[in-house]
Design an enzyme around this catalytic site. Structure first.
Site, PDB file in Angstrom:
ATOM      1  N   SER A  22       0.687  -1.315  -0.135  1.00  0.00           N
ATOM      2  CA  SER A  22       0.001   0.053  -0.045  1.00  0.00           C
ATOM      3  C   SER A  22       0.837   1.322  -0.077  1.00  0.00           C
ATOM      4  CB  SER A  22      -0.789   0.069   1.345  1.00  0.00           C
ATOM      5  OG  SER A  22      -1.418   1.315   1.520  1.00  0.00           O
ATOM      6  N   TYR A  66      -2.220   5.055  -4.082  1.00  0.00           N
ATOM      7  CA  TYR A  66      -3.318   6.171  -3.990  1.00  0.00           C
ATOM      8  C   TYR A  66      -2.998   7.338  -4.514  1.00  0.00           C
ATOM      9  CZ  TYR A  66      -5.850   3.519  -0.372  1.00  0.00           C
ATOM     10  OH  TYR A  66      -6.726   2.616   0.400  1.00  0.00           O
ATOM     11  N   THR A  74      -5.564   2.420  -7.162  1.00  0.00           N
ATOM     12  CA  THR A  74      -6.845   2.201  -6.409  1.00  0.00           C
ATOM     13  C   THR A  74      -7.672   3.412  -6.723  1.00  0.00           C
ATOM     14  OG1 THR A  74      -5.844   0.895  -4.530  1.00  0.00           O
ATOM     15  CG2 THR A  74      -8.214   1.792  -4.055  1.00  0.00           C
ATOM     16  N   LYS A 105      -7.795  -1.001  -9.440  1.00  0.00           N
ATOM     17  CA  LYS A 105      -8.601  -1.495  -8.501  1.00  0.00           C
ATOM     18  C   LYS A 105      -9.762  -0.754  -8.160  1.00  0.00           C
ATOM     19  CE  LYS A 105      -7.472  -3.108  -3.803  1.00  0.00           C
ATOM     20  NZ  LYS A 105      -8.227  -2.314  -2.760  1.00  0.00           N
ATOM     21  N   HIS A 116     -13.284  -2.512  -1.966  1.00  0.00           N
ATOM     22  CA  HIS A 116     -12.581  -2.161  -0.873  1.00  0.00           C
ATOM     23  C   HIS A 116     -12.926  -2.860   0.320  1.00  0.00           C
ATOM     24  CE1 HIS A 116      -9.446   1.280  -0.600  1.00  0.00           C
ATOM     25  NE2 HIS A 116      -9.494   0.791   0.905  1.00  0.00           N
TER      26      HIS A 116
END
Ligand code: FNR
Length: 378
Positions: free
Chosen positions: A119, A143, A169, A251, A275
């Site tokens: 992440s 992100y 994402t 995603k 998510h």
């Protein structure tokens, strides 16, 4: 086999082999803050429940007398061979559940040659996690931040550190309404647990005068200001290609039109995901959308799936509905919280062994042979 043999010597596995029981154990053993962060979902939890209900609506129809002696779980995903159709999905802020956080996850994943998706919001840096994972396969999750320089810098760092695929994402241009985290005033973030990549990034530091400083509040406020980018649209995907030459996976895809747009834009794969129910409350169960997305783009791209996987049987269902592989989230975070690296390994091994058994008992020897014909559903 290992569990049976250990049992002969009175050695029990230590952690539950049913990952839903593991989840219940985590509720008892983890601190309320850590457990709540992982377990929490958006609003009333309706989407997280819908994810599980969607799995319950599909049932496996086992087939007999098909010689299942030799089985091979391996699959090819984005040009790489994986030992099983399972990846560790991106879960941020992991040192809230265990001090070794993402380092322990990287070691466990690497030992089994399972890709870990790191992440952006990790508690250790891109480089530290790469070092912990050694030769193991690793992907990076972005992100998309407001500042394109930070995005470009993250991608450059990930590339240099050996991450092979990029997961972007899309469902989190801002964090969802997560009552648990709101009630705690987002303390983990305020304590700066999930910001290692940002606070170590030259482009981020430039925005705050060169360094984080002793009082981290300015840096944290800046982080909160740049974390998500609600302005990005389909027209911006070119930016990703300019800064990443490996495979790119989007995603958070749930609608067939979005899946088509992604493929038309030259994206290499999509992850059908909500998510884990942490963004939109009252959303459709992720598995409910998988068949449609597969029908729309399955022949043209790699379709992956997450949100609600808790057992090998769940993996069988997602594969039979057309996913090439699945990602898991909460189960391995609980494993990490309960037993560090060994806990993550336990979760992965249980999932893979149960997948292997469920396939064998259903008359299947290779993931590619799983088709909707093996299911009965709504
Ligand atoms: C997540 N997820 C997530 N996704 C992402 O793209 N970046 C992230 O940093 C995080 N962080 C995160 C933290 C926690 C605690 C959870 C539970 C989830 C979502 C994750 O990648 C995945 O989509 C879901 O976890 C899948 O659902 P299950 O397996 O948890 O039901």
């Amino acid at each position: 086999n290992e569990i049976y043999l250990n049992g002969l010597g009175d050695v029990l596995p230590g952690l539950p082999t049913d990952l839903t029981r593991l989840e219940r154990l985590a509720r008892k053993r983890l601190s309320p803050g850590a457990h709540g962060y992982v377990a929490g979902s958006a609003g009333t939890g309706a989407t997280a429940r819908a994810n599980r209900e969607a799995f319950d609506r599909w049932r496996i129809v086992p087939r007999m007398l098909r010689d299942v002696t030799v089985r091979d779980l391996s699959v090819e995903v984005l040009g790489a061979s994986l030992p099983a159709p399972v990846l560790l999905g991106p879960v941020g802020v992991l040192s809230i559940v265990h001090p070794d956080g993402e380092l322990a996850v990287a070691r466990a994943a690497s030992a089994l040659n399972v890709p870990m998706v790191l992440s952006s919001a990790a508690s250790y840096t891109i480089e530290e996690v790469a070092e912990a994972g050694g030769e193991g396969p690793r992907w990076f999750q972005l992100y998309w931040p407001k500042d394109p320089e930070i995005a470009a810098s993250f991608l450059g760092r990930a590339k240099a550190a050996g991450y092979t695929a990029l997961v972007v994402t899309l469902d989190t241009p801002m964090l969802g309404w997560r009552p648990h985290d709101l009630d705690q005033a987002y303390l983990p973030f305020l304590r700066g647990i999930g910001v290692a990549n940002y606070f170590s990034d030259p482009a981020f530091l430039k925005g705050i005068g060169g360094s984080v400083g002793a009082d981290r509040s300015t840096a944290l406020l800046h982080w909160a200001a740049i974390f998500g980018n609600p302005a990005v649209t389909w027209d911006d995907l070119g930016f990703l290609r300019e800064h990443w030459d490996g495979p790119i996976v989007l995603k958070g895809i749930q609608h067939t039109d979005d899946a088509r747009r992604a493929v038309d834009a030259g994206i290499d794969g999509v992850i059908v995901s909500n998510h884990g129910g942490r963004q939109v409350d009252g959303a459709v169960g992720a598995l409910d959308m998988l068949p449609e997305v597969v029908a729309a783009v399955g022949e043209r791209t790699t379709v992956l799936f997450d949100s609600g996987i808790r057992s090998g049987a769940d993996v069988v269902k997602a594969l039979a509905l057309g996913a090439r592989a699945v990602l898991v989230g909460r189960p391995y975070a609980y494993g990490l919280g309960l037993a560090g690296e060994a806990g993550v390994r336990h979760v992965l091994r249980c999932l893979m062994a149960e997948l292997d058994l469920t396939m064998a008992l259903s008359g299947i020897t290779r993931p590619a042979d799983l088709t909707p014909e093996f299911l009965r559903g709504p």
